[in-house]
Design a protein around this motif. Structure first.
Motif, PDB file in Angstrom:
ATOM      1  N   GLY A   1      15.760 -41.616  25.281  1.00  0.00           N
ATOM      2  CA  GLY A   1      17.135 -41.142  25.398  1.00  0.00           C
ATOM      3  C   GLY A   1      17.282 -39.726  24.884  1.00  0.00           C
ATOM      4  N   SER A   2      16.171 -39.159  24.421  1.00  0.00           N
ATOM      5  CA  SER A   2      16.223 -37.774  23.958  1.00  0.00           C
ATOM      6  C   SER A   2      15.936 -36.845  25.135  1.00  0.00           C
ATOM      7  CB  SER A   2      15.211 -37.578  22.825  1.00  0.00           C
ATOM      8  OG  SER A   2      13.984 -38.165  23.151  1.00  0.00           O
TER       9      SER A   2
ATOM     10  N   TRP B   1      29.436 -42.851   5.540  1.00  0.00           N
ATOM     11  CA  TRP B   1      28.688 -42.175   6.591  1.00  0.00           C
ATOM     12  C   TRP B   1      27.324 -42.769   6.749  1.00  0.00           C
ATOM     13  CZ3 TRP B   1      24.912 -37.864   5.633  1.00  0.00           C
ATOM     14  CH2 TRP B   1      24.348 -37.963   4.347  1.00  0.00           C
ATOM     15  N   TYR B   2      26.735 -42.425   7.840  1.00  0.00           N
ATOM     16  CA  TYR B   2      25.332 -42.701   8.077  1.00  0.00           C
ATOM     17  C   TYR B   2      24.760 -41.380   8.561  1.00  0.00           C
ATOM     18  CZ  TYR B   2      21.104 -45.040   9.642  1.00  0.00           C
ATOM     19  OH  TYR B   2      19.800 -45.420   9.802  1.00  0.00           O
ATOM     20  N   PRO B   3      23.683 -40.911   7.936  1.00  0.00           N
ATOM     21  CA  PRO B   3      23.203 -39.564   8.254  1.00  0.00           C
ATOM     22  C   PRO B   3      22.933 -39.374   9.748  1.00  0.00           C
ATOM     23  CG  PRO B   3      22.005 -40.464   6.372  1.00  0.00           C
ATOM     24  CD  PRO B   3      22.846 -41.577   6.919  1.00  0.00           C
ATOM     25  N   ILE B   4      23.397 -38.295  10.282  1.00  0.00           N
ATOM     26  CA  ILE B   4      23.053 -37.933  11.650  1.00  0.00           C
ATOM     27  C   ILE B   4      23.289 -36.439  11.849  1.00  0.00           C
ATOM     28  CG2 ILE B   4      25.332 -38.576  12.600  1.00  0.00           C
ATOM     29  CD1 ILE B   4      23.799 -39.472  15.163  1.00  0.00           C
ATOM     30  N   THR B   5      22.292 -35.797  12.391  1.00  0.00           N
ATOM     31  CA  THR B   5      22.393 -34.390  12.756  1.00  0.00           C
ATOM     32  C   THR B   5      23.371 -34.288  13.921  1.00  0.00           C
ATOM     33  OG1 THR B   5      20.069 -34.194  12.209  1.00  0.00           O
ATOM     34  CG2 THR B   5      21.036 -32.364  13.452  1.00  0.00           C
TER      35      THR B   5
ATOM     36  N   PRO C   1      19.416 -33.418  19.626  1.00  0.00           N
ATOM     37  CA  PRO C   1      20.212 -33.505  18.387  1.00  0.00           C
ATOM     38  C   PRO C   1      20.447 -32.166  17.718  1.00  0.00           C
ATOM     39  CG  PRO C   1      18.427 -35.111  18.386  1.00  0.00           C
ATOM     40  CD  PRO C   1      18.186 -34.206  19.546  1.00  0.00           C
ATOM     41  N   THR C   2      19.642 -31.165  18.029  1.00  0.00           N
ATOM     42  CA  THR C   2      19.814 -29.884  17.362  1.00  0.00           C
ATOM     43  C   THR C   2      20.339 -28.811  18.313  1.00  0.00           C
ATOM     44  OG1 THR C   2      17.498 -29.276  17.730  1.00  0.00           O
ATOM     45  CG2 THR C   2      18.007 -30.430  15.691  1.00  0.00           C
TER      46      THR C   2
ATOM     47  N   GLN D   1      17.484 -38.416   2.796  1.00  0.00           N
ATOM     48  CA  GLN D   1      18.380 -39.342   2.108  1.00  0.00           C
ATOM     49  C   GLN D   1      17.615 -40.622   1.751  1.00  0.00           C
ATOM     50  OE1 GLN D   1      18.937 -38.295   5.250  1.00  0.00           O
ATOM     51  NE2 GLN D   1      20.582 -36.784   5.036  1.00  0.00           N
TER      52      GLN D   1
ATOM     53  N   HIS E   1      28.978 -41.608  24.697  1.00  0.00           N
ATOM     54  CA  HIS E   1      29.187 -40.189  24.438  1.00  0.00           C
ATOM     55  C   HIS E   1      28.366 -39.339  25.407  1.00  0.00           C
ATOM     56  CE1 HIS E   1      25.551 -41.429  22.397  1.00  0.00           C
ATOM     57  NE2 HIS E   1      25.149 -40.181  22.495  1.00  0.00           N
TER      58      HIS E   1
ATOM     59  N   GLY F   1      27.876 -37.880  18.370  1.00  0.00           N
ATOM     60  CA  GLY F   1      28.033 -38.726  19.550  1.00  0.00           C
ATOM     61  C   GLY F   1      27.561 -40.165  19.437  1.00  0.00           C
ATOM     62  N   PRO F   2      26.278 -40.400  19.104  1.00  0.00           N
ATOM     63  CA  PRO F   2      25.820 -41.787  19.035  1.00  0.00           C
ATOM     64  C   PRO F   2      26.661 -42.615  18.062  1.00  0.00           C
ATOM     65  CG  PRO F   2      23.947 -40.285  18.995  1.00  0.00           C
ATOM     66  CD  PRO F   2      25.185 -39.430  18.904  1.00  0.00           C
TER      67      PRO F   2
ATOM     68  N   TYR G   1      15.007 -41.400   4.725  1.00  0.00           N
ATOM     69  CA  TYR G   1      15.180 -41.012   6.112  1.00  0.00           C
ATOM     70  C   TYR G   1      14.516 -39.651   6.253  1.00  0.00           C
ATOM     71  CZ  TYR G   1      19.107 -44.375   6.028  1.00  0.00           C
ATOM     72  OH  TYR G   1      19.895 -45.489   5.892  1.00  0.00           O
TER      73      TYR G   1
ATOM     74  N   SER H   1      18.101 -50.415   7.689  1.00  0.00           N
ATOM     75  CA  SER H   1      19.521 -50.056   7.653  1.00  0.00           C
ATOM     76  C   SER H   1      20.125 -50.446   8.985  1.00  0.00           C
ATOM     77  CB  SER H   1      19.695 -48.556   7.410  1.00  0.00           C
ATOM     78  OG  SER H   1      19.267 -48.221   6.111  1.00  0.00           O
ATOM     79  N   ILE H   2      20.185 -49.513   9.886  1.00  0.00           N
ATOM     80  CA  ILE H   2      20.873 -49.740  11.161  1.00  0.00           C
ATOM     81  C   ILE H   2      20.256 -50.882  11.956  1.00  0.00           C
ATOM     82  CG2 ILE H   2      19.508 -47.989  12.392  1.00  0.00           C
ATOM     83  CD1 ILE H   2      22.135 -47.132  13.791  1.00  0.00           C
TER      84      ILE H   2
ATOM     85  N   THR I   1      20.513 -39.965  22.802  1.00  0.00           N
ATOM     86  CA  THR I   1      20.007 -39.161  21.698  1.00  0.00           C
ATOM     87  C   THR I   1      20.021 -37.677  22.072  1.00  0.00           C
ATOM     88  OG1 THR I   1      18.633 -41.009  21.019  1.00  0.00           O
ATOM     89  CG2 THR I   1      18.029 -38.848  20.145  1.00  0.00           C
TER      90      THR I   1
ATOM     91  N   GLU J   1      26.483 -47.383  23.269  1.00  0.00           N
ATOM     92  CA  GLU J   1      25.369 -46.492  22.957  1.00  0.00           C
ATOM     93  C   GLU J   1      24.212 -46.732  23.941  1.00  0.00           C
ATOM     94  OE1 GLU J   1      23.124 -46.996  19.372  1.00  0.00           O
ATOM     95  OE2 GLU J   1      22.599 -44.884  19.238  1.00  0.00           O
TER      96      GLU J   1
ATOM     97  N   THR K   1      16.219 -37.081   9.017  1.00  0.00           N
ATOM     98  CA  THR K   1      17.509 -36.475   8.664  1.00  0.00           C
ATOM     99  C   THR K   1      17.452 -35.819   7.288  1.00  0.00           C
ATOM    100  OG1 THR K   1      18.335 -38.622   7.943  1.00  0.00           O
ATOM    101  CG2 THR K   1      18.894 -37.942  10.178  1.00  0.00           C
TER     102      THR K   1
ATOM    103  N   THR L   1      25.497 -34.209   9.115  1.00  0.00           N
ATOM    104  CA  THR L   1      25.083 -34.539   7.754  1.00  0.00           C
ATOM    105  C   THR L   1      25.623 -33.561   6.711  1.00  0.00           C
ATOM    106  OG1 THR L   1      23.117 -35.637   8.593  1.00  0.00           O
ATOM    107  CG2 THR L   1      23.050 -34.928   6.310  1.00  0.00           C
TER     108      THR L   1
ATOM    109  N   ASP M   1      24.870 -48.191   8.699  1.00  0.00           N
ATOM    110  CA  ASP M   1      24.914 -47.625  10.041  1.00  0.00           C
ATOM    111  C   ASP M   1      26.345 -47.175  10.318  1.00  0.00           C
ATOM    112  OD1 ASP M   1      26.360 -49.950  10.648  1.00  0.00           O
ATOM    113  OD2 ASP M   1      24.696 -50.908  11.679  1.00  0.00           O
ATOM    114  N   GLU M   2      26.596 -46.704  11.530  1.00  0.00           N
ATOM    115  CA  GLU M   2      27.910 -46.167  11.843  1.00  0.00           C
ATOM    116  C   GLU M   2      28.950 -47.271  12.002  1.00  0.00           C
ATOM    117  OE1 GLU M   2      25.084 -45.201  13.198  1.00  0.00           O
ATOM    118  OE2 GLU M   2      24.963 -43.023  13.155  1.00  0.00           O
TER     119      GLU M   2
END
Ligand SMILES: Cc1ncc(C[n+]2csc(CCOP(=O)(O)OP(=O)(O)O)c2C)c(N)n1
Ligand SMILES: Cc1ncc(C[n+]2csc(CCOP(=O)(O)OP(=O)(O)O)c2C)c(N)n1
Ligand code: SF4
Ligand code: SF4
Ligand SMILES: [Mg+2]
Ligand SMILES: [Mg+2]
Lengths: 351, 605, 351, 605
Positions: free
Chosen positions: B452-453, D233-237, D330-331, A149, B346, D295-296, A143, A117-118, D327, B303, A146, D240, D271-272
């Motif tokens: 980057g995490s 969209w593209y999934p991202i925490t 993310p949570t 999906q 960001h 953000g990303p 995925y 994908s990306i 990154t 990014e 996430t 989502t 992707d985004e």
């Protein structure tokens, strides 16, 4: 990239490789993936392969993007540097790494989301450049990180855990790599180490871009009954077309083969791949035919696996660029800077 | 001659209106170089379309004995070679000016002006009579008007001849044709007009120690001198010639004559996202790596720029700014990326910026950028613009200090690692916020994960709030170190001025000229040109020394002023913006007007 | 996207189509490309095709990215809306446009740089979605607008004007589309309108993603002797494999064919494509074989052209999504907003 | 009981330490909902790892009769179900608190504290005896501790029963098991401990008219109500679940029951960069379209965001912010994208931002975002964060005004076009900086080119400096119109306070609680919460009414303060930042401390 330190316990009498290292020296931190995740099996196949090849762990760099699959470089080769890039962009990092230090052995781990994908563009261009690296896609059709999906490799008709049916055609990295002129194209299954380990070894030694698409089931989001990427489904419809044995340099070929049955491919470092047809009608030298073979079996629900294409003769990125043999990061400054006199001279042009 | 004819020796502007793709650019460059070689300071600006062939293009040359190397806003001589724009060109000529056109085709009689001199030269006719090949005819027409100008302006014919010979040294056959065409144009002028014009040149000796070079070429050369080995890019106007420069100088200096092997690797990436990734991959491995780009590329790279900030990877970027937003006007100049470059990506991020104002600084700051990136382990963005990057500037000659050794920053090699007990990537051992790094392949002891995490000071993954915060707080301390390392601003103080100008990059000469002219009117100003972000104490001090600060920059939204507001304590009420953002390089008039206006108001109040 | 207004002169007695429009109604502004640029020929083939199909110009939307090729939508169909996206991102704009208004006829023009470098990911995913549009790549092997750097479609061994030789393998959009399951895959040459026009017409009418890769020489940067994308080279090594005739609905098939010689494919709107083999050993139904055929001819320096693959039965994006037939941008608000009562009810869940 | 036992009815914090992937989240949600249904205001925060299974996760529930819906920073009851974090959990309990753990396995005797009460319940043992299936045992353990808490805290058993029945209404078989497990846990507690604890709940009637909902669900629902038809969209925490919400409500309300046809189209993009492109393509065609991201994604979208600004296309983005840079975590939650969202993309750009502070505002501002985007023809970014987006909040119930009709802005349809003489895309006919637009397919007369390259007011391509500048100057005027249209800030004035707080989004409840507590200590403050950028007059006025402004926000670099500095005239010297950026939602203590510190200094000075 979450990880937990693993206690390193070395038993006396553990097997040691040519460097005198045990398999522990090739392990990484404790996995934090779901119990049973296919990716963990790939990790252990990687550990095994590097151990058996006696690669000095610190001569390797391991790279990934983002995803459950992309966490796995933390779980092998603690002594190797690692690079966890942004999502889908590991191939460009690998390109730069290889540009700077052509002697590093690069292994990249990606997911189907990350690469198809990306990251599709970067993946395709790494293939095109014939970047010297082993690139493993841990392909689970979703995925994972996430939460399940569909990814671009989900098959038409496959069902998500929550019931949604995918109707979009999948992108198959193997077919893509074939069409893009990839020089080492393989597919395997996380549940079949016997097939996977020689492929990994061969991929490490291949001079150029070695792709292994490994079906690696996601136990949490894509291992249910109507999934075409589950353990059960994959195991059942697994269709090996070519078997590859890896023989390191200097080692003898032990098994006896019938005449004509085996094709030997010599790699740059003197190691050899012994290729044996499993499916009679598969031909290794023909990208188009390979695609056809894959597609027609896919229509029957079958997944063609094995080392499906190899060409050791194509130039890699550095050969194309005619880069010096010395890693660029090792060149002394005086070889790089033309100095004051040269600056004087060249400015004539601008006067 | 009609109008109030001006007699301006060595102080005038020629504008040449052409059609692009006809070879005019090289003729115009030649013209400028001739003047330069005659020892007369000269400025050239090329206004070209975002297109390959057939559209209007202009070249502006200012002959300026006082080295006012910005545009003046006047046009004294117009060479109107493009029928499409004839009307507009005639209109834009200053009163008293001279217009030269190709009289092979009669011009529309409505299109005339009483206050200018119009000289027709049948250039096409002359060339068609002399040359047979179609392409040659087109090219030679350019040389013919050059010849006409030679006669009218009294250019040194020997200088022209030498230059033509140098230029075509590899294509001998062309030398003769070119010189002939020049002669044809010159002869016609001499026969038909009173030569030279009152507006003309006269040899001086004011260009010694100088060169004519564009900023991209100088910056690309800087990368070679800095020891950069990996360049990654995706073509984009106006940054493309920077990589062309790096490639061609590397070919000259970095190819083993025996084996043909290259001591560098240029990767034409598939896009900007990949280009910056390649740079990061290479610097992770200890190669000096860079990417030239322009605004759209910066947006696409953001990014990864944030990644590099957080993971602390060196990277050198050149943003050759063009007119935004979006695709904007790719062949026009602006300083519109300052804010986004400073805070790209960001999350809490901030990046070191360098601002060259001329080709010499492009060379020097390119080298500096690599040192800073390595020392600070962070991206450094060198902010050029189309004007500096692509126009030929008269610049002091480049110099090289043979003692220069790259500052590779805090890197532990295999040996050092062996001597240390344990290595952790993100410890602040020296109190300057800068941790130590290692290269892959060097030693197992140096192994760590670039990510980057969230990570803690040891380099381990973390989601713990305290561990995370410790790292980003240190990054902020590193920024304080950056303040001390970046180049200082250039300051010009006049005694007791209460008004100050702050400016940046390619505004420099316009500001200097404005200051001179204002001084003649009794308005005195001090001047600070920022060379880097973060700004540092000198900038703060300069601001505080002044009652009022004029911030001169080339964008709509006062981006430099915004940065000054955010990063210094100077009061907003005392800052006034002077903005020029239409895409043509700034000239001094808007600065003068704004400041005079301010002073008048003050007096009135 | 530079352009100059063109005076619209309509001669009496000019041919008019079913809508009573002349070809002038299908033209655009004056081209600002280099004299002789292949892209201009493609433009005129597009004009001709829409005119002959009697498509109402304003029912079309034309899209592009950035590049010389991407400027061309300004040069046809003045009465159609246009969208000049950022570099390489036109496919996503087209996806959104189609999502919002499925009745618009979409034509996208891109370049080899725009689609195969920066835009590769979006291009591939538009193929995968079987987005209903005609997508033309004006392929010249270089980045024209940025002055002639090699693009990803440059052939191995081809020489740049300044002498540099390309050693990287090309990405072929046709092979990519084949491997990605593209439902309409064609290649043609800007210099051969006879072949190109029926392909464009069929592509407009195809229900799904229709790719035409048009070799379209760049006279300024890639038309010299050692270029494999020059007019001379292309003309010489042009190898038509399949000929396509386009027959609009209701129109009779005029030419008489020998039995078995022609294959008729009916499109969604009732128009038909008559496919005739030119090369005997080409098989239209087989992606793998097609790739093979293309690759083997490419090795000989030959460029296989024609309508190389078509499948009219695959669902397009809306069929997959089960979108309503009414264009989404035409749905009245009360069909979209569930209203106050529903809001009350659904909040029970949250109490 | 040891320590100074606290008796806090309806005013305490429970923290539950679990392992993720074990089903604890739904048990904890249930617990919170029970308290809510008992009429007691309650807050819940989920701290989960960026991982699917096996790592530590915490859930924090604040029972707060005074509706202090932010974290308090205290932990009164700890349910320590995770052996891995037992030590840390014990440590973080406030003195006098109670810790409950699974005593099936003995705990390490070193791990103890004298000032807290430790209650062991053999949860695993109880469940293993009762249930046979391994997965059921794991799940039921959660219910068992819920039962223990029911007894200890005096939860209403009938409410629990009802909730369990509702929750598993589609899986009847599970109801019995769950209730049994709850009973087991409760009985054990009743038999072994004195129940209830002094710290416990007691029914109130303070939650009427409220719901428990997370911001993403509310925002997704807002998109449905606004009439959005295209979501990409593209999934991202943590974004989502916003699209999940849109999808599930659309499935419920927008599918033709007969044909199964959908009146919406959700595209899961590759992707985004594609997601935002799809949004732009759709809004170009007059569909209301949106994309949720984090953000990303904003970084990746920035090229297209600048395009939309310049080409003037509506677009609605939701940035559910997480911890950056890169990154990051993310949570975890942060407000770190404010600055980049405001000025995203190269060149002179600026974007409208909306800042909801709770789920109700998420719903309302989602609708508003579409109206603003259509009216202003520009991207509007709704800035949520993980805390608002993913945590369940007690929120006023959502309301819908049946008279609402979407404001589609200045669009000319086929009919209007027919009536006008000629249509030009970028004319400012109304003096508000907003031009008229048309949709493709409507009419040939409305045809024009959308482009990110230079264009003039007619919509034609241009490289002319004046034409270009005219357009960007108008864009700036459009911004002035935006100021008038965006939602006004929320202001809470106390009489004669000289100190003001400005804050944003999810800081709201922490600020309110701090204000209350400070007021009790005699420190009075006024409060303004911005709901939109640009800020507008009310913000400027509020600032100017105060001697000192504390800007409370959740990022390191004072991004809201930066925007205030840049876009108002309030003096920097009078603004003070209060920052919380470690990734856990802000609590009032840092605010109180900072302000008390300030007041103390003032007094001392
Ligand atoms: C720019 C960006 N967008 C989205 C995400 C969110 N994200 C993280 S992992 C992932 C997909 C991972 O899928 P895959 O590569 O197949 O890995 P798996 O977890 O299945 O092994 C996504 C979308 C991200 N990290 N960055
Ligand atoms: C993000 C971005 N990067 C780079 C560019 C510069 N650029 C403009 S057109 C182009 C390549 C065009 O090549 P192609 O698509 O093949 O079109 P052609 O001009 O050859 O027809 C490039 C690199 C850009 N406009 N945007
Ligand atoms: S979610 Fe799936 S892919 Fe991820 S760790 Fe669990 S099983 Fe593996
Ligand atoms: S540069 Fe090449 S592609 Fe561009 S217009 Fe000229 S001929 Fe065509
Ligand atoms: Mg996956
Ligand atoms: Mg091209």
């Amino acid at each position: 990239m979450t990880s937990i330190t693993k206690p390193q316990i070395i038993h006396e009498g553990m097997a040691r490789n040519a460097l005198g290292l045990t398999i522990r020296d090739y392990e990484g931190r404790m996995s934090t993936l779901c119990a049973g995740c296919g990716h963990d099996s790939v990790t252990s196949a990687i550990v095994q392969s590097f151990f058996e090849l006696s690669v000095p762990p610190h001569s390797v760099a391991k790279l990934s993007g983002i995803g459950c699959s992309s966490k796995t470089p933390a779980y092998f080769l603690s002594a190797a540097h690692g690079f966890n890039a942004v999502h889908g962009r590991m191939p460009s990092i690998a390109t730069g790494a290889n540009a700077a230090n052509r002697e590093l052995s690069l292994i990249g781990i990606s997911g189907d989301g990350d690469s198809l994908s990306i990251g599709l563009g970067q993946f395709a261009h790494a293939v095109r450049r014939n970047l010297n690296m082993l690139y493993i896609i841990e392909n689970n059709g979703v995925y994972g990180l996430t939460k399940g999906q569909f990814s671009a490799s989900a098959d038409v008709g496959t069902k998500a855990k929550k019931g949604e049916v995918n109707e979009q055609q999948p992108i198959d990295p193997v077919q893509m790599a074939m069409a893009l002129g990839g020089t080492f194209v393989a597919r395997s299954f996380s549940g079949d180490k016997e097939q996977l380990i020689p492929l990994i070894k061969a991929g490490i030694r291949h001079n150029g871009f070695a792709l292994i698409d490994v079906l690696s089931p996601c136990v949490t989001f894509n291992d249910h009954e109507d999934s075409t990427k589950s353990y059960a489904y994959t195991r059942q419809f697994f269709h090996p077309a070519m078997h590859a044995d890896f023989v390191p340099p200097a080692e003898e070929i032990k098994t006896a083969y019938d005449e004509g049955e085996v094709m030997t491919i010599e790699l740059h470092d003197g190691s050899r791949i012994l290729l044996r047809k499993i499916s009679k009608d598969y031909s290794l030298n023909n990208r188009g035919a390979a695609i056809d073979y894959i597609r027609s079996h896919h229509r029957k629900g079958e997944i063609v696996t094995g080392l499906l294409y190899i060409d050791e003769s194509e130039p890699d990125m550095h050969a194309i660029n005619q880069t010096t043999k010395t890693p660029l990061n090792d060149l002394p400054f005086d070889k790089l800077c033309p100095g004051g006199e040269a600056l004087e001279t060249l400015q004539q042009r601008f006067r | 001659m009609p109008g109030r004819a001006k007699s301006r020796v060595n102080d005038f502007v020629i504008r040449l209106a052409n059609v692009n793709g006809t070879g005019s650019a090289s003729a115009n460059g030649l013209l400028m170089k001739v003047i330069f070689r005659m020892g007369i300071p000269v400025m050239g600006k090329n206004f070209f379309p975002s297109n390959i062939q057939g559209l209007p293009t202009w070249y502006e040359i200012r002959v300026t004995k006082d080295s006012n190397l910005a545009r003046s806003g006047e046009i004294d001589i117009m060479v109107a070679m493009n029928a499409e724009t004839y009307q507009q060109d005639l209109k834009s000529l200053s009163p008293g000016g001279v217009l030269i056109y190709d009289s092979t085709w009669p011009r529309n009689s409505v299109l005339t002006r009483q206050d200018v001199t119009i000289l027709g030269v049948p250039l096409a006719k002359i060339c068609n009579e002399r040359f047979s090949d179609a392409r040659t005819r087109i090219l030679m027409k350019n040389m013919a008007y050059l010849g006409t100008l030679a006669a009218l302006l009294d250019l040194d014919r020997q200088v022209i001849k030498n230059l033509v010979e140098e230029t075509f040294s590899s294509k001998q056959a062309l030398i003769q044709a070119n010189i002939e065409a020049i002669d044809l144009g010159a002869s016609y002028a001499q026969e038909h007009f009173k030569c030279p014009l009152p507006t003309r040149v006269k040899s001086l000796d004011k260009t010694a120690g100088h060169i004519m070079i564009d900023g991209n070429t100088a910056a690309g050369l800087g990368c070679v001198y800095a020891g950069a080995t990996v360049g990654a890019w995706y073509p984009i106007t106006p940054s493309t010639s920077l990589m062309d420069s790096f490639k061609s100088f590397s070919e000259r200096f970095r190819v083993d004559p025996k084996t043909g092997e290259r001591n560098y690797c240029v990767v034409q990436a598939e896009d900007e996202l990949a280009a910056i990734g390649i740079v990061l991959g290479a610097s992770w491995n200890g190669a000096r790596a860079f990417t030239p780009t322009s605004g759209p590329g910066i947006s696409l790279m953001s990014e990864f720029i944030g990644f590099a900030y957080f993971a602390e990877l060196p990277a050198v970027l050149f943003d050759v700014q063009r007119v935004g937003p979006s695709t904007g006007m790719p062949t026009r100049t602006q300083q519109g990326d300052i804010l986004i470059a400073a805070y790209a990506s960001h999350g809490d991020t901030r990046h070191v910026l360098l601002f060259p104002a001329n080709p010499k600084e492009c060379f020097e700051l390119a080298v500096k950028a690599f040192d800073l990136a390595d020392r600070l382990q962070t991206p450094v963005i060198v902010m050029l613009d189309l004007d500096i990057g692509m126009n030929d500037w008269m610049s002091e000659a480049l110099e090289w200090n043979e003692d220069y050794r790259p500052d590779r920053g805090k890197v532990l090699g295999a040996k050092e690692l062996e001597e240390t007990e344990s290595f952790y990537r993100y410890l602040d051992l020296d109190g300057d916020g800068i941790p130590y790094r290692t290269y892959p392949g060097a030693s197992a002891k140096g192994a760590y994960f670039v990510r980057g995490s969230g990570h803690n000071k040891y380099g381990g993954y973390t989601e713990d709030e305290d561990e995370y915060q410790e790292v980003v707080d240190r990054l902020k301390r590193k920024w304080d170190t950056a303040v001390k390392l970046v180049p200082e601003p250039v300051i010009k103080m006049r005694k007791s001025a209460k008004l100050g100008i702050v400016s940046v990059g390619s505004c420099d000469y316009a500001v200097l000229e404005a200051m001179d002219r204002l001084a003649r009117k009794g308005i005195h100003l001090n001047y600070l040109r920022v060379k880097a972000f973060p700004f540092g104490d000198k900038v703060a001090k300069f601001l505080n020394q002044h009652e009022r600060i004029f911030v001169v920059e080339q964008n709509r939204d006062a981006q430099l002023k915004s940065l000054l507001l955010l990063e210094t304590d100077y009061s907003k009420a005392r800052m006034e913006s002077i903005l020029s953002y239409s895409g043509v390089p700034i000239d001094c008039r808007c600065i003068i007007e704004a400041i005079e206006g301010h002073v008048a108001k003050e007096v009135a109040a």
